[in-house]
Design a protein around this motif. Structure first.
Motif, short mmCIF file in Angstrom:
data_model
loop_
_atom_site.label_atom_id
_atom_site.label_comp_id
_atom_site.label_asym_id
_atom_site.label_seq_id
_atom_site.Cartn_x
_atom_site.Cartn_y
_atom_site.Cartn_z
N GLU A 73 0.83 -1.21 0.00
CA GLU A 73 0.00 0.00 0.00
C GLU A 73 0.86 1.26 0.00
OE1 GLU A 73 -3.09 0.49 -0.45
OE2 GLU A 73 -3.96 -1.51 -0.22
N ALA A 74 1.90 1.29 0.84
CA ALA A 74 2.75 2.48 0.90
C ALA A 74 3.52 2.66 -0.40
CB ALA A 74 3.72 2.37 2.08
N ALA A 77 1.29 3.83 -3.20
CA ALA A 77 0.92 5.24 -3.02
C ALA A 77 2.05 6.18 -3.41
CB ALA A 77 0.52 5.48 -1.57
N TRP A 152 -9.00 -6.88 -3.46
CA TRP A 152 -7.56 -6.57 -3.46
C TRP A 152 -6.73 -7.84 -3.66
CZ3 TRP A 152 -4.02 -7.84 0.66
CH2 TRP A 152 -2.74 -7.27 0.52
N ARG A 528 -2.89 -3.16 5.43
CA ARG A 528 -3.20 -2.22 4.35
C ARG A 528 -3.49 -0.83 4.91
NH1 ARG A 528 -7.86 -3.80 0.62
NH2 ARG A 528 -6.88 -2.18 -0.68
N GLN A 532 -1.39 2.56 4.06
CA GLN A 532 -2.06 3.71 3.46
C GLN A 532 -1.85 4.98 4.29
OE1 GLN A 532 -6.04 2.24 3.39
NE2 GLN A 532 -5.70 0.86 1.66
N ASN A 533 -2.04 4.86 5.61
CA ASN A 533 -1.94 6.04 6.46
C ASN A 533 -0.49 6.47 6.69
OD1 ASN A 533 -4.73 6.47 6.91
ND2 ASN A 533 -4.77 4.78 8.36
N ALA A 536 0.52 8.51 3.79
CA ALA A 536 -0.16 9.81 3.75
C ALA A 536 0.42 10.82 4.73
CB ALA A 536 -1.65 9.62 4.03
#
Length: 540
Positions: A73-74, A77, A152, A528, A532-533, A536
């Protein structure tokens, strides 16, 4: 088949054996070894002249299911990611598990098999089944994210689930099906709150032809992570100490050990701890999870608690550290090819007094966990699965063969069986008599077992299979919120720049285990979310 009444007087262990500030405002906080006393941790490293060997956006510590999900996820992104893995190869416990993953909420696999589910229905089941300590907010996120997790896995990662459904007992098993049910969805305890549906995906092994295990979803995940140009994987590199910036009040990076070399790695955005549980750390098990001390630990060498202890040195809160998943020697006979409830769920499970304590069609880990946590003074180690000749005949030939090698006491009457086991006078006889009287009505007013498993124990010979716990893994860890941020014990607020997932963190799993595949599913869902966070976050 062996006959024995020598269980009395043997110890519990015999039964379960085998089966920080600095001038510049930056400090390094970490571990000294395996001690659970965090005051013995390495002192903060001098901040003056701190030199970074590597810089990246996100550091992921541990490359199992949660670490892989976070890294994917990272990296997807757009963040630069360094993944630290203690072992020579990735995988952790995820790669070697049974190949089961909990998926609910109305995903495509369920729909194709004709099951109607929803996140709300799944959530209602989770809250009821997971028991005391279940985090309602996390359960909500877990249920809501489940359909997307399936999409996913299949569309982004490349995991393949075979078509078909593995039915419940007594229908003929379909052990190659992609959808099964290993939890308690069909138990009567939850009928009033949640519609019963299959919610467990099962995958074929990539490493053992003809087998089924976690490599079926981890190896595709590994390939997907390796394909990301901004993700760097460092094997045989153990994360050891978090670097904390007291001026900025956030985690700034990590120190790691690679052979004899110590590396300082700056994480401009965040560190994600996904280093596993603590089942392989005997000291931590004795301290936090004493009921399971001595039970064979499932997992890898990475399940040493290091990730949890790193969080502790920053004042991170812990949650559900006393809990663990466990299996017992009755598992093979009370399940059907992965499905909860099997042939000998028709029998009854009793303690050394001769009293029932669990519905025999509950998910199998309930038995071992109850035995371990209620051993004294109720005397549950060992316990016994009582069944008769008719129930014995419902077993497959393979199960009958394995039963011949188990510790089984055989008798021509319940009275004779009770005497051989040494149960309290009259108790087993009364237990069986009461059970039989209600079995004629298809009812279990004591423990609410499903009617199809309620049969009189009336045909000689009678059997008692000795039950002991056989294996375990821990489910407690760092306390996180629904964003996978690690929370402070003192303030309850997130520790800036620090995330966690998988068995490194406590998430969803509480007093009871929700069924095979629950742990893996939490790794994917919260891994995940953590990735993601973390991606961000604003870079520092």
């Amino acid at each position: 088949m062996t006959t024995s009444n020598s269980s009395k007087g043997i110890s519990r262990k015999d039964f379960i054996k085998g089966a920080a500030f600095s001038i510049a405002g930056i400090a390094t906080i970490g571990l000294a070894g395996c001690s659970t006393d965090t005051s013995k941790s390495n002192p903060p490293a001098p901040a003056e002249g701190m030199a970074w060997d590597h810089e990246t956006d996100v550091v992921v510590v541990g490359f199992g299911g949660a670490g892989g999900a976070a890294a994917w996820e990272a990296g997807t992104a757009g963040s630069e990611v360094i993944v630290l893995e203690l072992a020579k190869a990735a995988g952790g416990s995820t790669n070697i598990c049974g190949g089961l993953v909990t998926i609910g909420g109305g995903n495509a696999l369920q729909k194709a098999a004709g099951f109607e589910d929803s996140p709300e229905n799944f959530y209602n089941y989770l809250i009821a089944a997971l028991g005391t300590g279940a985090d309602e907010d996390q359960c909500r996120i877990f249920a809501e994210q489940s359909p997307d997790m399936y999409t996913w896995l299949t569309e982004k990662i490349g995991v393949k689930f075979n078509p078909g459904v593995n039915p419940l007992w007594p229908e003929t098993p379909n052990p190659t099906a992609g959808l099964t049910c290993t939890g308690d969805e069909y138990h009567m305890d939850y009928a009033a709150v949640s519609k019963a549906v299959h919610r467990t995906g099962w995958v074929d092994s990539e490493t053992r032809p003809g087998g089924r295990d976690g490599s079926g979803f981890f190896q595709p995940l590994l390939r997907a992570v390796e394909a990301l140009p901004k993700v760097k994987i460092m094997y045989e590199t153990a994360g050891e100490q978090l670097v904390y910036d007291h001026d900025k009040k956030r985690v700034l990076g990590i120190k790691a050990k690679q052979g004899d070399k110590t590396l300082s790695i700056k994480a401009r955005k965040a560190v994600v701890l996904t280093a596993g549980g603590f089942a392989k750390n005997e000291d931590m098990v004795r301290t936090h999870c004493p009921a399971f001390n001595g039970v064979y630990a499932l997992g890898t060498a990475g399940d040493n608690g290091v990730g949890i202890k790193m969080g502790q040195t920053l004042g991170a809160a812990l949650q559900n550290m006393h809990m663990a998943f466990s299996t017992s020697t009755a598992y093979a006979y009370t399940t059907q090819e992965g499905c909860a409830g099997g042939p000998l769920s028709q029998g009854i499970i009793v303690n050394q007094f001769g009293s029932r304590f669990v519905a025999e069609d509950h998910y199998h880990s309930w038995v071992a966990e109850y035995m371990l946590q209620n051993h004294r003074p109720q005397k549950h180690l060992p316990s016994y699965l009582i069944f008769d000749a008719k129930m014995h005949d419902t077993l497959s030939e393979k199960s009958k063969e394995s039963l011949e090698k188990a510790k089984v006491t055989k008798a021509n009457s319940i009275e004779e069986l009770a005497k051989a086991l040494g149960t309290s006078e009259g108790v087993l006889e009364n237990t069986v008599q009461f059970y039989n009287s209600k079995a004629a009505e298809g009812k279990d007013p004591l423990l609410n077992k499903q009617s199809k498993f309620i049969k009189p124990i009336a045909t000689a010979p009678f059997y008692a299979l000795e039950i002991v716990p056989t294996s375990m893994f821990t489910v407690g860890g760092l306390r996180i919120n629904t964003k996978a941020q690690v929370l402070s014990t003192e303030t309850g607020a997130p520790i800036a720049g620090l995330y966690s997932a998988g068995r490194n963190a406590a998430n969803v799993i509480a007093q009871q285990y929700g069924g095979s595949g629950t742990s893996v599913a939490t790794c994917f869902v919260f891994g995940r979310i953590a990735g993601q966070n973390a991606a961000a976050e604003a870079a520092v």
